[in-house]
Design a protein around this motif. Structure first.
Motif, PDB file in Angstrom:
ATOM      1  N   ILE A 271       0.837  -1.204   0.000  1.00  0.00           N
ATOM      2  CA  ILE A 271       0.000   0.000   0.000  1.00  0.00           C
ATOM      3  C   ILE A 271       0.868   1.249   0.000  1.00  0.00           C
ATOM      4  O   ILE A 271       0.611   2.211  -0.736  1.00  0.00           O
ATOM      5  CB  ILE A 271      -0.944  -0.001   1.213  1.00  0.00           C
ATOM      6  CG1 ILE A 271      -1.955  -1.146   1.085  1.00  0.00           C
ATOM      7  CG2 ILE A 271      -1.669   1.341   1.344  1.00  0.00           C
ATOM      8  CD1 ILE A 271      -2.771  -1.395   2.354  1.00  0.00           C
ATOM      9  N   ALA A 272       1.917   1.242   0.824  1.00  0.00           N
ATOM     10  CA  ALA A 272       2.815   2.394   0.900  1.00  0.00           C
ATOM     11  C   ALA A 272       3.498   2.654  -0.434  1.00  0.00           C
ATOM     12  O   ALA A 272       3.705   3.811  -0.829  1.00  0.00           O
ATOM     13  CB  ALA A 272       3.864   2.167   1.993  1.00  0.00           C
ATOM     14  N   TRP A 273       3.841   1.579  -1.148  1.00  0.00           N
ATOM     15  CA  TRP A 273       4.464   1.736  -2.459  1.00  0.00           C
ATOM     16  C   TRP A 273       3.545   2.511  -3.402  1.00  0.00           C
ATOM     17  O   TRP A 273       3.996   3.396  -4.129  1.00  0.00           O
ATOM     18  CB  TRP A 273       4.800   0.370  -3.041  1.00  0.00           C
ATOM     19  CG  TRP A 273       5.460   0.426  -4.383  1.00  0.00           C
ATOM     20  CD1 TRP A 273       6.803   0.538  -4.647  1.00  0.00           C
ATOM     21  CD2 TRP A 273       4.801   0.388  -5.657  1.00  0.00           C
ATOM     22  NE1 TRP A 273       7.018   0.570  -6.009  1.00  0.00           N
ATOM     23  CE2 TRP A 273       5.810   0.487  -6.649  1.00  0.00           C
ATOM     24  CE3 TRP A 273       3.480   0.276  -6.049  1.00  0.00           C
ATOM     25  CZ2 TRP A 273       5.513   0.480  -8.017  1.00  0.00           C
ATOM     26  CZ3 TRP A 273       3.177   0.276  -7.407  1.00  0.00           C
ATOM     27  CH2 TRP A 273       4.187   0.369  -8.376  1.00  0.00           C
ATOM     28  N   CYS A 274       2.271   2.205  -3.390  1.00  0.00           N
ATOM     29  CA  CYS A 274       1.317   2.942  -4.231  1.00  0.00           C
ATOM     30  C   CYS A 274       1.239   4.409  -3.806  1.00  0.00           C
ATOM     31  O   CYS A 274       1.245   5.318  -4.647  1.00  0.00           O
ATOM     32  CB  CYS A 274      -0.074   2.315  -4.140  1.00  0.00           C
ATOM     33  SG  CYS A 274      -0.205   0.635  -4.767  1.00  0.00           S
ATOM     34  N   ALA A 275       1.162   4.647  -2.511  1.00  0.00           N
ATOM     35  CA  ALA A 275       1.025   6.009  -1.999  1.00  0.00           C
ATOM     36  C   ALA A 275       2.281   6.840  -2.228  1.00  0.00           C
ATOM     37  O   ALA A 275       2.211   8.070  -2.267  1.00  0.00           O
ATOM     38  CB  ALA A 275       0.687   5.973  -0.514  1.00  0.00           C
ATOM     39  N   ASN A 277       3.846   7.179  -4.872  1.00  0.00           N
ATOM     40  CA  ASN A 277       3.758   7.803  -6.189  1.00  0.00           C
ATOM     41  C   ASN A 277       2.952   9.092  -6.066  1.00  0.00           C
ATOM     42  O   ASN A 277       1.744   9.063  -5.857  1.00  0.00           O
ATOM     43  CB  ASN A 277       3.085   6.840  -7.175  1.00  0.00           C
ATOM     44  CG  ASN A 277       3.098   7.362  -8.594  1.00  0.00           C
ATOM     45  OD1 ASN A 277       3.215   8.558  -8.844  1.00  0.00           O
ATOM     46  ND2 ASN A 277       2.974   6.455  -9.555  1.00  0.00           N
ATOM     47  N   LYS A 278       3.590  10.230  -6.198  1.00  0.00           N
ATOM     48  CA  LYS A 278       2.932  11.518  -5.959  1.00  0.00           C
ATOM     49  C   LYS A 278       1.907  11.872  -7.032  1.00  0.00           C
ATOM     50  O   LYS A 278       1.131  12.813  -6.860  1.00  0.00           O
ATOM     51  CB  LYS A 278       3.981  12.630  -5.867  1.00  0.00           C
ATOM     52  CG  LYS A 278       4.896  12.509  -4.656  1.00  0.00           C
ATOM     53  CD  LYS A 278       4.123  12.615  -3.351  1.00  0.00           C
ATOM     54  CE  LYS A 278       5.055  12.590  -2.139  1.00  0.00           C
ATOM     55  NZ  LYS A 278       4.296  12.694  -0.859  1.00  0.00           N
ATOM     56  N   THR A 279       1.870  11.152  -8.149  1.00  0.00           N
ATOM     57  CA  THR A 279       0.831  11.415  -9.142  1.00  0.00           C
ATOM     58  C   THR A 279      -0.498  10.792  -8.721  1.00  0.00           C
ATOM     59  O   THR A 279      -1.537  11.104  -9.303  1.00  0.00           O
ATOM     60  CB  THR A 279       1.219  10.858 -10.528  1.00  0.00           C
ATOM     61  OG1 THR A 279       1.296   9.427 -10.462  1.00  0.00           O
ATOM     62  CG2 THR A 279       2.551  11.424 -10.985  1.00  0.00           C
ATOM     63  N   VAL A 280      -0.474   9.951  -7.712  1.00  0.00           N
ATOM     64  CA  VAL A 280      -1.685   9.327  -7.183  1.00  0.00           C
ATOM     65  C   VAL A 280      -2.288  10.238  -6.126  1.00  0.00           C
ATOM     66  O   VAL A 280      -1.615  10.625  -5.168  1.00  0.00           O
ATOM     67  CB  VAL A 280      -1.362   7.943  -6.578  1.00  0.00           C
ATOM     68  CG1 VAL A 280      -2.562   7.382  -5.827  1.00  0.00           C
ATOM     69  CG2 VAL A 280      -0.906   6.987  -7.666  1.00  0.00           C
ATOM     70  N   SER A 281      -3.560  10.585  -6.299  1.00  0.00           N
ATOM     71  CA  SER A 281      -4.227  11.448  -5.325  1.00  0.00           C
ATOM     72  C   SER A 281      -4.606  10.678  -4.066  1.00  0.00           C
ATOM     73  O   SER A 281      -4.472  11.191  -2.951  1.00  0.00           O
ATOM     74  CB  SER A 281      -5.489  12.070  -5.940  1.00  0.00           C
ATOM     75  OG  SER A 281      -5.179  12.830  -7.084  1.00  0.00           O
ATOM     76  N   THR A 282      -5.115   9.468  -4.239  1.00  0.00           N
ATOM     77  CA  THR A 282      -5.471   8.639  -3.090  1.00  0.00           C
ATOM     78  C   THR A 282      -5.426   7.177  -3.486  1.00  0.00           C
ATOM     79  O   THR A 282      -5.662   6.826  -4.647  1.00  0.00           O
ATOM     80  CB  THR A 282      -6.874   8.990  -2.557  1.00  0.00           C
ATOM     81  OG1 THR A 282      -7.127   8.271  -1.348  1.00  0.00           O
ATOM     82  CG2 THR A 282      -7.966   8.678  -3.564  1.00  0.00           C
ATOM     83  N   VAL A 283      -5.121   6.331  -2.524  1.00  0.00           N
ATOM     84  CA  VAL A 283      -5.093   4.884  -2.706  1.00  0.00           C
ATOM     85  C   VAL A 283      -6.302   4.318  -1.967  1.00  0.00           C
ATOM     86  O   VAL A 283      -6.399   4.436  -0.738  1.00  0.00           O
ATOM     87  CB  VAL A 283      -3.795   4.269  -2.137  1.00  0.00           C
ATOM     88  CG1 VAL A 283      -3.804   2.744  -2.300  1.00  0.00           C
ATOM     89  CG2 VAL A 283      -2.575   4.875  -2.817  1.00  0.00           C
ATOM     90  N   ILE A 284      -7.227   3.722  -2.709  1.00  0.00           N
ATOM     91  CA  ILE A 284      -8.435   3.174  -2.097  1.00  0.00           C
ATOM     92  C   ILE A 284      -8.133   1.802  -1.518  1.00  0.00           C
ATOM     93  O   ILE A 284      -7.768   0.880  -2.234  1.00  0.00           O
ATOM     94  CB  ILE A 284      -9.574   3.070  -3.124  1.00  0.00           C
ATOM     95  CG1 ILE A 284      -9.899   4.452  -3.702  1.00  0.00           C
ATOM     96  CG2 ILE A 284     -10.819   2.467  -2.481  1.00  0.00           C
ATOM     97  CD1 ILE A 284     -10.874   4.415  -4.866  1.00  0.00           C
ATOM     98  N   THR A 285      -8.266   1.684  -0.211  1.00  0.00           N
ATOM     99  CA  THR A 285      -8.042   0.418   0.468  1.00  0.00           C
ATOM    100  C   THR A 285      -9.385  -0.226   0.798  1.00  0.00           C
ATOM    101  O   THR A 285     -10.419   0.439   0.825  1.00  0.00           O
ATOM    102  CB  THR A 285      -7.255   0.615   1.773  1.00  0.00           C
ATOM    103  OG1 THR A 285      -8.042   1.407   2.679  1.00  0.00           O
ATOM    104  CG2 THR A 285      -5.931   1.320   1.505  1.00  0.00           C
ATOM    105  N   GLY A 286      -9.366  -1.521   1.051  1.00  0.00           N
ATOM    106  CA  GLY A 286     -10.565  -2.231   1.472  1.00  0.00           C
ATOM    107  C   GLY A 286     -10.200  -3.197   2.573  1.00  0.00           C
ATOM    108  O   GLY A 286      -9.089  -3.721   2.603  1.00  0.00           O
ATOM    109  N   ALA A 287     -11.115  -3.420   3.488  1.00  0.00           N
ATOM    110  CA  ALA A 287     -10.858  -4.361   4.573  1.00  0.00           C
ATOM    111  C   ALA A 287     -12.188  -4.892   5.075  1.00  0.00           C
ATOM    112  O   ALA A 287     -13.195  -4.183   5.083  1.00  0.00           O
ATOM    113  CB  ALA A 287     -10.099  -3.686   5.705  1.00  0.00           C
ATOM    114  N   SER A 288     -12.193  -6.152   5.513  1.00  0.00           N
ATOM    115  CA  SER A 288     -13.431  -6.788   5.941  1.00  0.00           C
ATOM    116  C   SER A 288     -13.646  -6.752   7.442  1.00  0.00           C
ATOM    117  O   SER A 288     -14.678  -7.207   7.933  1.00  0.00           O
ATOM    118  CB  SER A 288     -13.456  -8.239   5.455  1.00  0.00           C
ATOM    119  OG  SER A 288     -12.306  -8.924   5.917  1.00  0.00           O
TER     120      SER A 288
END
Length: 323
Positions: A271-275, A277-288
């Motif tokens: 998840i941190a790897w995705c975040a 990237n500064k061109t990404v505004s937000t990383v949508i996570t999901g959890a049950s």
């Protein structure tokens, strides 16, 4: 929690957000949903993503009821939904972005979400049977009616997004400001290649999804697929091929070594790897469940640990091209 602008729009989103695709549709009741939403808010999450088609409207209903029960002030959070697939088996109401469908569907979404408007409204897929002009005019009209504040696309090609933006610019209509692509260590093409010019030239924001590649990047599938996993749910069988791929499993094992060196979980590192990237505004996570969600959201503390050396090490594992 860090907050980033949605491209060139003034709206700011938490760098990690909470999506309701499978969890609110198939795996969670209202009480559990409220608990997860509280955990997200306590962590600083301000963006919550849904779609009409998730659970044939159930996801929106659960999300709307939970937020209402929690008593959140509407101005304090950002809410999105997506239209295209439809939930009624009727001509003009499935797999379309025609004006009739969009104007009917948005009202249904707002009713289920128990709100007067959504902040972001996505066209969930492109529609080859409806002209881009009709789509842009209708989305602009929805915003003009106060039922959405911004609009965007999900899994449109860069050329399709550019065409919509150009039509809106030509006629003085509301331009698309956001695209929602898949982005994770296994799937990088959309963000790093397809949408690169859209971000730099048009200021399109990116709200990315599936940072854990349907759970593959947690490492939890090394010993098979649990009956409680989303991959075991009816309708999600397509995940199984990816989850049992030997090369991918090896890459996840190597990633887990990097995570151990950093003192975090494999999921948090992914998840941190995705975040990072500064061109990404937000990383949508999901959890049950709340514990899983809390652990995922703790990935914000891992982002500062991703030095050039660590990022290069990860790139070698997944054979990403170095910029």
């Amino acid at each position: 929690m860090e907050y980033r602008r949605l491209g060139r729009a003034g709206l700011k989103l938490s760098v990690l957000s909470y999506g309701t695709w499978v969890t609110f549709s198939d795996q969670m009741d209202s009480a559990a949903a409220r608990e997860c939403l509280e955990v997200a808010r306590q962590a600083g999450v301000n963006f919550f993503d849904s779609a009409e088609v998730y659970g044939n409207g159930r996801s929106e209903s659960v999300l709307g009821a939970a937020i209402e029960d929690l008593g959140w002030s509407r101005e304090t959070y950002v809410l999105s939904t997506k239209l295209y697939w439809g939930i009624h088996d009727e001509v003009n109401l499935r797999r379309t972005l025609n004006r009739k469908y969009l104007l009917h569907a948005i009202d249904g979404c707002l009713t289920r979400l128990r709100t007067g408007f959504v902040d972001l409204l996505f066209c969930h897929r492109p529609d080859p049977d409806t002209t881009v002009e009709e789509i842009v005019w209708t989305m602009s009209d929805i915003i003009g009616a106060g039922k959405a504040l911004y609009w965007g696309t999900s899994k449109w090609s860069a050329s399709e997004v550019r065409a919509a933006w150009s039509i809106a610019d030509r006629y003085g209509l509301r331009k698309p400001v956001v695209e929602q692509p898949e982005y994770n260590l296994f799937t990088t093409r959309w963000v790093d290649e397809e949408y690169h010019a859209l971000v730099s030239e048009l200021g399109i924001g990116l709200t990315t999804w599936s940072p854990l590649a349907s759970g593959m990047l947690t490492g939890k599938y090394r010993d098979g697929v649990s009956s409680r996993s989303r991959a075991a749910l009816a309708g999600h069988e397509s995940f199984l091929g990816k989850l049992t791929d030997g090369d991918s499993a090896r890459q996840v094992d190597e990633l887990s070594v990097v995570a151990a060196d950093l003192g975090c979980t494999t999921a948090q590192l992914a998840i941190a790897w995705c975040a990072a990237n500064k061109t990404v505004s937000t990383v949508i996570t999901g959890a049950s469940d709340p514990l899983q969600l809390r652990q995922n959201l703790d990935a914000v503390a891992v982002v500062p640990l991703l030095s050039e050396e660590v990022m290069a090490r990860i790139s070698r594992i997944f054979r990403h091209r170095q910029s």
